[in-house]
Design a protein around this motif. Structure first.
Motif, short mmCIF file in Angstrom:
data_model
loop_
_atom_site.label_atom_id
_atom_site.label_comp_id
_atom_site.label_asym_id
_atom_site.label_seq_id
_atom_site.Cartn_x
_atom_site.Cartn_y
_atom_site.Cartn_z
N LYS A 157 -2.61 1.80 9.88
CA LYS A 157 -3.96 1.40 10.28
C LYS A 157 -4.59 0.54 9.20
O LYS A 157 -5.29 -0.43 9.49
CB LYS A 157 -4.83 2.63 10.57
CG LYS A 157 -4.53 3.29 11.91
CD LYS A 157 -5.57 4.32 12.30
CE LYS A 157 -5.64 5.47 11.33
NZ LYS A 157 -6.51 6.56 11.83
N ASN A 158 -4.32 0.88 7.95
CA ASN A 158 -4.84 0.10 6.83
C ASN A 158 -4.25 -1.32 6.83
O ASN A 158 -4.89 -2.28 6.41
CB ASN A 158 -4.52 0.80 5.51
CG ASN A 158 -5.04 0.05 4.30
OD1 ASN A 158 -6.24 -0.10 4.11
ND2 ASN A 158 -4.13 -0.43 3.47
N CYS A 166 0.70 5.87 0.38
CA CYS A 166 -0.08 7.05 0.79
C CYS A 166 0.58 8.32 0.29
O CYS A 166 1.80 8.46 0.34
CB CYS A 166 -0.19 7.07 2.31
SG CYS A 166 -1.02 8.54 3.00
N LEU A 214 -4.93 7.15 -0.27
CA LEU A 214 -4.38 5.83 0.05
C LEU A 214 -4.60 4.93 -1.15
O LEU A 214 -5.74 4.77 -1.62
CB LEU A 214 -5.09 5.24 1.28
CG LEU A 214 -4.70 3.81 1.66
CD1 LEU A 214 -3.24 3.74 2.13
CD2 LEU A 214 -5.63 3.29 2.76
N ASP A 215 -3.51 4.37 -1.67
CA ASP A 215 -3.57 3.49 -2.84
C ASP A 215 -4.30 4.15 -4.01
O ASP A 215 -5.07 3.51 -4.74
CB ASP A 215 -4.25 2.16 -2.49
CG ASP A 215 -3.47 1.40 -1.43
OD1 ASP A 215 -2.24 1.61 -1.32
OD2 ASP A 215 -4.09 0.60 -0.69
N GLU A 246 -3.74 -3.07 9.35
CA GLU A 246 -4.38 -3.82 10.44
C GLU A 246 -3.35 -4.59 11.28
O GLU A 246 -3.42 -5.82 11.42
CB GLU A 246 -5.45 -4.77 9.88
CG GLU A 246 -6.58 -4.03 9.18
CD GLU A 246 -7.65 -4.96 8.67
OE1 GLU A 246 -7.41 -6.19 8.60
OE2 GLU A 246 -8.74 -4.47 8.34
N SER A 300 0.85 -1.20 0.00
CA SER A 300 0.00 0.00 0.00
C SER A 300 0.88 1.24 0.00
O SER A 300 2.07 1.18 0.33
CB SER A 300 -0.95 0.02 1.21
OG SER A 300 -0.21 -0.04 2.42
#
Length: 205
Positions: free
Chosen positions: A70-71, A11, A20-21, A73, A9
């Motif tokens: 956070k993306n 940012c 994001l992406d 996880e 990913s």
């Protein structure tokens, strides 16, 4: 067989927007950075009390990293084996100017410890590491311009030598009114090949 690594990913924060992406997460008509980044942090639920006390470079890096991590996880309340390799061209110049102004006037001499602590660009790495419990290698490089080849070489080295499971890489630059962040996460999983050409392509997106 050699392991292959991918960009899972990425940012961008620039032009009063956060993506994001390649997908827009937040945009604002606010031009002034401090107001923009505060609004973005609130909208994107950047829950970290110390965020608002940071210098501008750290806010920029922290917000981009927070969106990415956070993306991803990450496991909660456990150490994360993620290295950090960041770079820019202005170092901590914006904060250096603020600190210099606090000691220039002999009649109003007040060197602030809270400003002085941010007069190194790698302090932003510490803030990111504390929030996300990152306990691995880290470094901050200064270049004249974005250097994808150098970031790729260092990330590959860390991953192939098993110094980290993932590497958070990128460019975080703040100077006066100009700012730009481009961070990406490298690991075994992902659909984007980890190569200098792909990194350059994403940076220009």
């Amino acid at each position: 067989m050699d392991k292959t690594f991918h960009i899972s990913s990425y940012c961008h924060i620039k032009n009063n927007s956060v993506s994001l992406d390649g997908k827009l997460l937040f945009t604002s008509p606010i031009q002034e950075f401090t107001a923009f980044v505060k609004s973005a942090a609130q909208q994107l639920h950047t829950n970290y009390a110390k965020f608002y006390k940071m210098d501008n470079l750290s806010k920029l890096a922290f917000l981009a990293a927070d969106v990415l991590l956070k993306n991803a996880e990450l496991p909660v309340d456990t150490e994360n084996d993620i290295a950090i390799i960041l770079s820019n061209k202005a170092s901590s110049l914006g904060t250096d100017r603020t600190y210099q102004a606090s000691i220039d006037d002999p009649d109003n001499f007040f060197p602030s410890p809270s400003v002085f602590v941010y007069t190194l660009p790698n302090i932003c790495i510490g803030e990111i590491s504390i929030k996300h419990q990152l306990h691995s290698e880290n470094c901050f490089f200064i270049f004249d311009s974005f250097n994808a080849d150098h970031l790729w070489t260092n990330a590959q080295s860390l991953l192939k030598r098993n110094k980290a499971e993932k590497v958070l890489c990128g460019w975080v630059d703040f100077d006066d009114k100009n700012y730009e962040a481009f961070l990406y996460l490298v690991e075994e999983n992902g659909i984007i090949a980890h190569s200098p050409n792909e990194i350059k392509k994403l940076y220009r997106t």
